[in-house]
Design an enzyme around this catalytic site. Structure first.
Site, PDB file in Angstrom:
ATOM      1  N   GLU A 132      28.783   9.728  16.937  1.00 36.32           N
ATOM      2  CA  GLU A 132      27.901   9.833  15.853  1.00 36.32           C
ATOM      3  C   GLU A 132      27.183  11.027  15.514  1.00 36.32           C
ATOM      4  OE1 GLU A 132      27.581   7.945  13.005  1.00 36.32           O
ATOM      5  OE2 GLU A 132      26.054   9.628  12.296  1.00 36.32           O
ATOM      6  N   ARG A 165      33.783  -5.798   4.212  1.00 28.02           N
ATOM      7  CA  ARG A 165      34.149  -4.700   5.130  1.00 28.02           C
ATOM      8  C   ARG A 165      33.912  -4.918   6.607  1.00 28.02           C
ATOM      9  NH1 ARG A 165      30.406  -1.728   7.795  1.00 28.02           N
ATOM     10  NH2 ARG A 165      30.837   0.409   8.156  1.00 28.02           N
ATOM     11  N   GLU A 196      34.673  16.498  15.590  1.00 27.35           N
ATOM     12  CA  GLU A 196      35.512  17.906  15.729  1.00 27.35           C
ATOM     13  C   GLU A 196      35.197  18.745  17.041  1.00 27.35           C
ATOM     14  OE1 GLU A 196      34.985  17.091  11.352  1.00 27.35           O
ATOM     15  OE2 GLU A 196      34.021  16.659  13.158  1.00 27.35           O
ATOM     16  N   GLU A 249      34.039  12.264   0.214  1.00 27.56           N
ATOM     17  CA  GLU A 249      33.538  12.844   1.509  1.00 27.56           C
ATOM     18  C   GLU A 249      34.415  13.202   2.606  1.00 27.56           C
ATOM     19  OE1 GLU A 249      30.716   8.742   1.882  1.00 27.56           O
ATOM     20  OE2 GLU A 249      31.259   9.547   3.769  1.00 27.56           O
ATOM     21  N   GLU A 284      35.585   3.838  10.261  1.00 33.17           N
ATOM     22  CA  GLU A 284      35.484   3.395   8.600  1.00 33.17           C
ATOM     23  C   GLU A 284      35.251   4.526   7.974  1.00 33.17           C
ATOM     24  OE1 GLU A 284      34.452   3.312   5.828  1.00 33.17           O
ATOM     25  OE2 GLU A 284      32.814   2.024   6.053  1.00 33.17           O
ATOM     26  N   GLY A 333      32.430   8.032  14.009  1.00 29.32           N
ATOM     27  CA  GLY A 333      31.481   8.018  12.879  1.00 29.32           C
ATOM     28  C   GLY A 333      30.949   6.521  13.125  1.00 29.32           C
ATOM     29  N   HIS A 374      23.444   2.784   6.103  1.00 28.99           N
ATOM     30  CA  HIS A 374      23.996   1.852   7.056  1.00 28.99           C
ATOM     31  C   HIS A 374      23.696   0.371   6.755  1.00 28.99           C
ATOM     32  CE1 HIS A 374      24.902   5.309   9.618  1.00 28.99           C
ATOM     33  NE2 HIS A 374      23.861   5.749   9.409  1.00 28.99           N
TER      34      HIS A 374
HETATM   35  N1  6LC Z   1      32.065   6.750   3.525  1.00 29.18           N
HETATM   36  C1  6LC Z   1      32.213   5.771   4.501  1.00 29.18           C
HETATM   37  N2  6LC Z   1      32.910   4.771   4.374  1.00 29.18           N
HETATM   38  N3  6LC Z   1      31.889   6.093   5.826  1.00 29.18           N
HETATM   39  C2  6LC Z   1      31.016   6.986   6.207  1.00 29.18           C
HETATM   40  C3  6LC Z   1      30.570   6.718   7.520  1.00 29.18           C
HETATM   41  C4  6LC Z   1      29.843   7.818   8.024  1.00 29.18           C
HETATM   42  C5  6LC Z   1      29.117   7.487   9.242  1.00 29.18           C
HETATM   43  O1  6LC Z   1      29.990   8.368  10.265  1.00 29.18           O
HETATM   44  C6  6LC Z   1      29.167   9.396  10.526  1.00 29.18           C
HETATM   45  N4  6LC Z   1      30.138  10.738  10.390  1.00 29.18           N
HETATM   46  C7  6LC Z   1      30.864  11.044   9.404  1.00 29.18           C
HETATM   47  N5  6LC Z   1      31.484  12.299   9.891  1.00 29.18           N
HETATM   48  C8  6LC Z   1      31.379  12.312  11.211  1.00 29.18           C
HETATM   49  C9  6LC Z   1      31.985  13.433  11.908  1.00 29.18           C
HETATM   50  N6  6LC Z   1      32.913  14.185  11.492  1.00 29.18           N
HETATM   51  N7  6LC Z   1      31.479  13.137  13.198  1.00 29.18           N
HETATM   52  C10 6LC Z   1      30.790  12.330  13.592  1.00 29.18           C
HETATM   53  N8  6LC Z   1      29.966  11.483  12.779  1.00 29.18           N
HETATM   54  C11 6LC Z   1      30.532  11.443  11.437  1.00 29.18           C
HETATM   55  C12 6LC Z   1      28.063   9.772   9.505  1.00 29.18           C
HETATM   56  O2  6LC Z   1      27.065  10.483  10.116  1.00 29.18           O
HETATM   57  C13 6LC Z   1      27.741   8.320   9.223  1.00 29.18           C
HETATM   58  O3  6LC Z   1      26.910   7.799  10.299  1.00 29.18           O
END
Ligand code: 6LC
Length: 424
Positions: A158, A111, A187, A210, A201, A135, A102
């Protein structure tokens, strides 16, 4: 007529049975097509990525990442590789439960300012709108919305344990009337209502690593109102053939004469160790570009489907502008945020060498052997991003290219192909 067993005994010292994990349609005549569940006989493994296999008496190349060891090993594996593991969620969300990533993202001014610019330039239209921040991490985008515009609600979603701190940050900054933090996977969580804007983002290395984009698409289909806005609205992956003199010198040329000794027998090892995977966080200088860059993939966030992510193909054609050494390809991405007002200005976040640097920097794909190129030469071919059928956050990037020399007398057309796992 030889039985299969006799053929195996006589023809191959080495035969292993594998099961196909998903369908595969070859992109050239020497590749074998197969369906999920097919049992293939692997006769040779000439490279980590491509094996020589047989199905129904026909032999051809198959992508190793699509195969799982035979039944026994498969059973053993299935006990351990549940779908959950294939997303590696424990490790993934665990890493986002700490501040390191973070901090890296928040410290990335290019960004973070881009997202703030989106909110500021749409602040009037955001009035009374319902926003989902997918996220949200520390909630920076949600806090921008509450601080710089007047949406009616912002749902900050989150999945990691950071969410409990995000709630404190929302309260600490007096935004709890507008921003609601929901902890859970996008989801799976339930929102109180549909949203007008889905902002996230999600971009990873080479745009897709990812595969958080899958979660964004699922949330779009479930929570975005008809006519709602996706931020980013579109994404493009850009590629350019490049020089990488310092990287090549550092990892490969180094072995030619360290301390006056000949260490070149180590060069095949160096190639395997340093040039097999993409080099992320590479900084390409504009002068390293041998040609003008080219957008090889363009994703429309309104129409993109999850199934499209399995294999994305792009074509390229580059015209060499100056003589140099073609060490490899460099990639980066650009995303666009359309205005909430028709005709309003679009905001761009460009992670390329001619824009403000970002924490992503660029990604370098080194060829096995550098090739000298000259003004007038052309480099054309295809890029494939194939999602890993087992490890769902990973992919393999395959590049196929041909170099056509401008010199009439030498009609040499050099072709090349290389696949890079990112990272499994
Ligand atoms: N790679 C970049 N740029 N950003 C990654 C950003 C990732 C952030 O989004 C959250 N995140 C990722 N996928 C999900 C999801 N399906 N549901 C809720 N939160 C999620 C992760 O825990 C990180 O805090």
């Amino acid at each position: 007529m030889q039985t299969e067993k006799e053929k195996e005994k006589e023809g191959d010292a080495f035969v292993e049975e594998y099961v196909a994990l998903s369908n595969f349609t070859g992109s050239s005549s020497d590749q074998l097509c197969f369906s999920s569940g097919d049992r293939l006989l692997v006769h040779a493994k000439p490279s980590p990525e491509w094996w020589w296999a047989e199905l129904h008496g026909v032999r051809g190349y198959v992508p190793a990442s699509y195969l799982r060891q035979d039944a026994a090993a498969e059973e053993e594996e299935d006990e351990h590789t549940s779908l959950e593991d294939q997303w590696q969620d424990e490790e993934y969300f665990g890493s986002y439960g700490t501040l390191r990533l973070h901090l890296e993202m928040l410290a990335d001014k290019s960004r973070t300012e881009a997202y703030r610019k989106v909110i500021v330039s749409n602040s009037a239209s955001l009035r009374s709108k319902v926003v989902m921040d997918l996220g949200c991490g520390t909630g920076i985008i949600s806090l921008f919305c509450a601080q710089l515009a007047q949406p009616s609600e912002v749902y900050a979603v989150e999945a990691s344990s950071m969410a409990e701190y995000t709630r404190q940050l929302v309260k600490q900054n007096g935004c709890e009337q507008v921003v609601t933090v929901l902890q859970g996977r996008a989801e799976e969580i339930e929102l109180p209502k549909q949203v007008d804007v889905l902002v996230s983002e999600w971009m990873g290395n080479c745009l897709l690593f990812e595969f958080m984009v899958e979660s964004v698409l699922l949330a779009r289909d479930r929570w975005l109102k008809e006519g709602g806005v996706m931020w980013p609205s579109s994404a493009a992956l850009t590629l350019v053939p490049c020089q990488a003199n310092s990287y090549y010198a550092e990892k490969m040329a180094f072995w030619e004469q360290p301390y006056g000794l000949d260490f070149t027998p180590l060069q095949p090892l160096a190639q395997q160790e340093f040039f097999t995977k993409p080099k992320f966080s590479h900084v390409i200088e504009p002068d390293d570009c041998l040609t003008a860059p080219c957008d090889v993939l363009c994703l429309d966030m309104y129409t993109l489907q999850v199934k499209d992510l399995e294999e994305i193909k792009g074509q390229f054609h580059f015209c060499v502008e100056k003589p140099g050494v073609f060490h490899g390809f460099t990639s980066w991405f650009t995303v666009h945020f359309e205005s909430l007002e028709t005709g309003g200005a679009t905001v761009e976040l460009n992670t390329g060498p001619n824009s403000q640097p970002t924490h992503w920097k660029q990604t370098l794909f080194m060829l096995d052997r550098p090739v000298s190129v000259y003004a007038g030469d052309s480099i054309s071919g295809t890029i494939f991003l194939r999602r890993n059928p087992i490890w769902r956050r990973h992919m393999t990037i395959s590049l196929h290219w041909s170099i056509n020399s401008s010199k009439k007398e030498t009609d040499n057309c050099q072709v090349g192909t290389k696949s890079f796992p990112m990272w499994r």
